[in-house]
Design an enzyme around this catalytic site. Structure first.
Site, PDB file in Angstrom:
ATOM      1  N   HIS A  58      -2.838   3.242  -5.838  1.00  0.00           N
ATOM      2  CA  HIS A  58      -3.500   1.959  -5.573  1.00  0.00           C
ATOM      3  C   HIS A  58      -3.640   1.121  -6.840  1.00  0.00           C
ATOM      4  CE1 HIS A  58      -5.161  -0.197  -2.217  1.00  0.00           C
ATOM      5  NE2 HIS A  58      -6.175  -0.602  -2.941  1.00  0.00           N
ATOM      6  N   LYS A  93      -1.750  -2.706   8.169  1.00  0.00           N
ATOM      7  CA  LYS A  93      -2.849  -2.248   9.020  1.00  0.00           C
ATOM      8  C   LYS A  93      -2.794  -2.950  10.376  1.00  0.00           C
ATOM      9  CE  LYS A  93      -5.982  -1.093   5.213  1.00  0.00           C
ATOM     10  NZ  LYS A  93      -7.285  -1.342   4.575  1.00  0.00           N
ATOM     11  N   ARG A 106       0.847  -1.191   0.000  1.00  0.00           N
ATOM     12  CA  ARG A 106       0.000   0.000   0.000  1.00  0.00           C
ATOM     13  C   ARG A 106       0.883   1.241   0.000  1.00  0.00           C
ATOM     14  NH1 ARG A 106      -1.984  -3.589   3.953  1.00  0.00           N
ATOM     15  NH2 ARG A 106      -4.088  -4.377   3.534  1.00  0.00           N
ATOM     16  N   TYR A 154       6.966 -16.994   9.951  1.00  0.00           N
ATOM     17  CA  TYR A 154       8.085 -17.936   9.927  1.00  0.00           C
ATOM     18  C   TYR A 154       7.738 -19.301  10.513  1.00  0.00           C
ATOM     19  CZ  TYR A 154      11.300 -14.369   8.334  1.00  0.00           C
ATOM     20  OH  TYR A 154      11.928 -13.428   7.571  1.00  0.00           O
ATOM     21  N   HIS A 159      -3.738  -9.199   3.341  1.00  0.00           N
ATOM     22  CA  HIS A 159      -5.154  -9.304   3.675  1.00  0.00           C
ATOM     23  C   HIS A 159      -5.393 -10.239   4.847  1.00  0.00           C
ATOM     24  CE1 HIS A 159      -6.630  -7.938  -0.581  1.00  0.00           C
ATOM     25  NE2 HIS A 159      -6.259  -6.939   0.191  1.00  0.00           N
ATOM     26  N   ARG A 172      -0.961  -1.417  -6.924  1.00  0.00           N
ATOM     27  CA  ARG A 172      -1.256  -2.567  -6.053  1.00  0.00           C
ATOM     28  C   ARG A 172      -2.257  -3.510  -6.715  1.00  0.00           C
ATOM     29  NH1 ARG A 172      -1.407  -4.363  -0.615  1.00  0.00           N
ATOM     30  NH2 ARG A 172      -3.480  -4.812   0.209  1.00  0.00           N
TER      31      ARG A 172
END
Length: 308
Positions: free
Chosen positions: A254, A181, A157, A289, A280, A257
């Protein structure tokens, strides 16, 4: 020339793999489809089978609809989703004609309707032409090149790009640590060519913009401070306009993206991998990991990204 590893080899179920191979033979021998069309059908069905992860006969209409909705949420173009629906319908019709029992009426799969506002994307040719045309003379131009290459290489983003630190680049692994986010972190591979422009910017030109200020912000403006969202948007449009691209007016960060996600998915990348790359899924660095094969993600990115 085909990849050494065929897409259908990614399907864990031998049963599903066998049915897909029978369908491929039908399309090639009886329908006479070209190799390119055959590979498009194959990639669509591999994505479908990977996501649902069960015998195809056990899949119902609801699961198929959820799969198509998921593709729309990720940002795949309407035309591509409609094609994938058509592929799934053709596959199930083939199974029915082969007297394989299907649990639903194939005609009940609803048509894909275009959303009110489609996510805009650039074609692979358009975005690569734009990136390759960017001028490279001043420190600011090298910054622009590194920034836009990184955004397309990773799908991050705009807020993640302008918030990135020089310490977020893990050079030994050629990956970027992204804080998204909710301060959730993820690891995203950086494609080879884009990585080289990023290295050049940091090694030679970032210090000129830093102006002896102490900061670890990756992308700096002419005053040695971090870029703003509006600043990046203006730079992107101005560069495209100066270079003579007719679509410059619709350009915004955007779109890069959306293009990243669309190009990977259209190339046949694993749906879950793209979802993780986009951030997402709420997972932190430790979970990446411990629960996810990062090497598999890197390989998927390398195989299916145009800059890979």
């Amino acid at each position: 020339m085909q990849h050494e590893h065929q897409p259908q080899e990614r399907i864990e179920s031998r049963h599903n793999r066998a049915l897909l191979n029978r369908f491929r033979s039908f399309l090639k021998l009886e329908k006479g489809l070209s190799d390119n069309t055959l590979e498009s059908y194959t990639n669509d069905l591999v994505q479908f089978m990977e996501e649902l992860d069960r015998d195809v006969e056990a899949i119902g209409v609801e699961a198929i609809v959820n799969h198509l909705v998921h593709l729309q949420e990720i940002g795949l173009a309407f035309t591509s989703i409609a094609r994938k629906r058509s592929t799934i319908v053709s596959f199930y019709k083939f199974l029915s004609e082969e007297e394989i029992e299907i649990r639903f009426n194939i005609e009940s799969i609803p048509p894909v309707k275009p959303p009110k506002r489609l996510p805009e994307v650039l074609s692979k040719e358009e975005i690569l032409e734009f990136l390759d045309a960017l001028p490279l003379e001043t420190a600011l131009q090298y910054r622009n090149k590194a920034l836009f290459e990184l955004m397309y290489a990773t799908g991050i983003r705009i807020s993640e790009a302008i918030g990135a630190s020089v310490n977020d680049i893990l050079w030994e692994s050629n990956v970027l640590r992204v804080t998204g986010k909710g301060n959730k972190q993820r690891i995203v591979p950086i494609a080879g060519e884009s990585l080289e422009y990023l290295r050049l910017y940091i090694d030679k030109y970032r210090v000129l913009l830093r102006r002896e200020k102490r900061t670890d912000i990756l992308f700096l403006n002419r005053s040695g401070k971090g870029l703003s969202r509006m600043g990046v948007w203006k730079i992107l449009r101005e560069e495209a306009k100066k270079l003579g691209f007719k679509w410059w007016e619709k350009l915004h960060p955007h779109i890069i993206r959306h293009s990243f996600a669309t190009h990977l998915l259209e190339g046949g990348a694993n749906l879950r991998t793209v979802q993780l790359l986009l951030g997402h899924v709420s997972i932190n660095t430790t979970q990446i990991y411990t629960n996810i094969d990062i090497q598999h993600i890197i390989e998927q990115h390398r195989l299916y990204h145009p800059r890979g």
